[in-house]
Enzyme design. Sequence first.
Site, short mmCIF file in Angstrom:
data_model
loop_
_atom_site.label_atom_id
_atom_site.label_comp_id
_atom_site.label_asym_id
_atom_site.label_seq_id
_atom_site.Cartn_x
_atom_site.Cartn_y
_atom_site.Cartn_z
N ASP A 195 -35.68 1.55 29.90
CA ASP A 195 -34.46 2.47 30.01
C ASP A 195 -33.80 2.52 31.68
OD1 ASP A 195 -32.18 4.34 29.04
OD2 ASP A 195 -32.20 5.09 30.81
N LYS B 287 -25.45 1.55 28.80
CA LYS B 287 -26.47 0.27 28.72
C LYS B 287 -27.93 1.66 27.98
CE LYS B 287 -29.16 1.38 31.13
NZ LYS B 287 -29.96 3.15 31.27
N ILE C 100 -25.41 11.13 31.10
CA ILE C 100 -24.66 10.70 31.76
C ILE C 100 -23.05 11.11 31.39
CG2 ILE C 100 -24.38 9.47 29.93
CD1 ILE C 100 -25.69 8.53 33.65
N SER D 285 -19.02 15.27 20.00
CA SER D 285 -20.55 15.63 20.54
C SER D 285 -20.54 16.78 19.30
CB SER D 285 -20.00 15.80 21.62
OG SER D 285 -21.78 16.10 22.15
N ARG D 286 -21.66 16.47 19.04
CA ARG D 286 -22.12 17.46 17.95
C ARG D 286 -22.83 19.08 18.95
NH1 ARG D 286 -26.95 14.81 15.89
NH2 ARG D 286 -27.27 15.10 17.89
#
Length: 303
Positions: free
Chosen positions: A165, A87, A11, A33-34
């Site tokens: 979700d 969300k 997303i 972020s990894r």
Amino acid sequence: MKLALVGIGKIALDQHVPALEASPDWDLAATVSRHGSVEGVPTFADIDTMLAAHPEIGTVSLCLPPVPRFAAAQAVLRAGRNLMLEKPPGATLAEVHILRDLAAAQGVSLYATWHSRMAHGVAGAKAWLAGRTIREGRITWREDVRKWHPGQDWIFEAGGMGVFDPGINALSILTEILPMPVHLRAAELDFPENRQAPIAARLSLSHGIAADFDFRQQGPQTWDMEFLTDAGRLALRLGGNVLEIDDTDAGGQASIMGEYPALYARMAELVRRGSSDVDLSPMVLTADAFTLGSRNTVDAFEF
Ligand code: NAP
């Protein structure tokens, strides 16, 4: 205003980065972020290092799945930064209550976003339904989990919420447009025999409203809701983006691309006003479905 984006996955890349690039309000100044990154933007592997290195970044937007999100959210608020949440805003309601209180104590803005509420037809639907009586309603939210959540095993783990979700997006529209509160009366949840979260669910809500959520849809995807009122019929299609009144086009736009620009405009407004926006009503309905719903075991699911 400088902003950091955390969790550079589906997303973030599909919606957040394009919305930020087009925004007159925001400058994407860092990512955390990894595995993911955004070209030309400094990337950090952990959030505490980013917060310490960039005191000028006043706002952080979290795109992590719900279970790992709480610790990152607390770190942001404790560092005195404004916080925007994808969300659903947490894995549990209590987590979000804690975040809301922490944001208030720190004097920063917290925005629990519901992107579907920004869909093109939602405001028009709310205005039309105001003052009308709902006789019955039908929500059909059926999508292909392999298309929208490719390989995302977290969605079928405990706390991933499974078909809720996307289903919570429908509930976020419902709780926005109805002229009265709605509550859950009964639910039936289908759990694949090898998973911890449902792949389909059917909800019975007050005011004669029924919802059908399914992750196994093939072919055309369906994100529709229809209401019969004392003074006509209303339908929202394409996830709230297309509005029909009495089967006639009544506005909206057949595109999902307006939602995230509107979220970031709203976040800018909240930060400038020093206020927060945290509405948990879609999550209450979801939690109640897990509490009250009966459980069926269905075929195993593999991506
Ligand atoms: P995703 O791509 O699976 O995850 C986003 C990023 O979070 C990953 O790239 C990963 O980044 C990080 N992450 C994943 N699991 C983690 C863990 N256990 N611990 C720490 N970091 C982890 O998911 P997504 O589809 O973007 O969804 C993220 C959120 O956006 C969800 O709440 C979802 O409901 C919401 N959302 C998704 C969609 C959609 O269509 N997919 C639409 C609207 C909203 P690193 O490994 O690089 O750290």
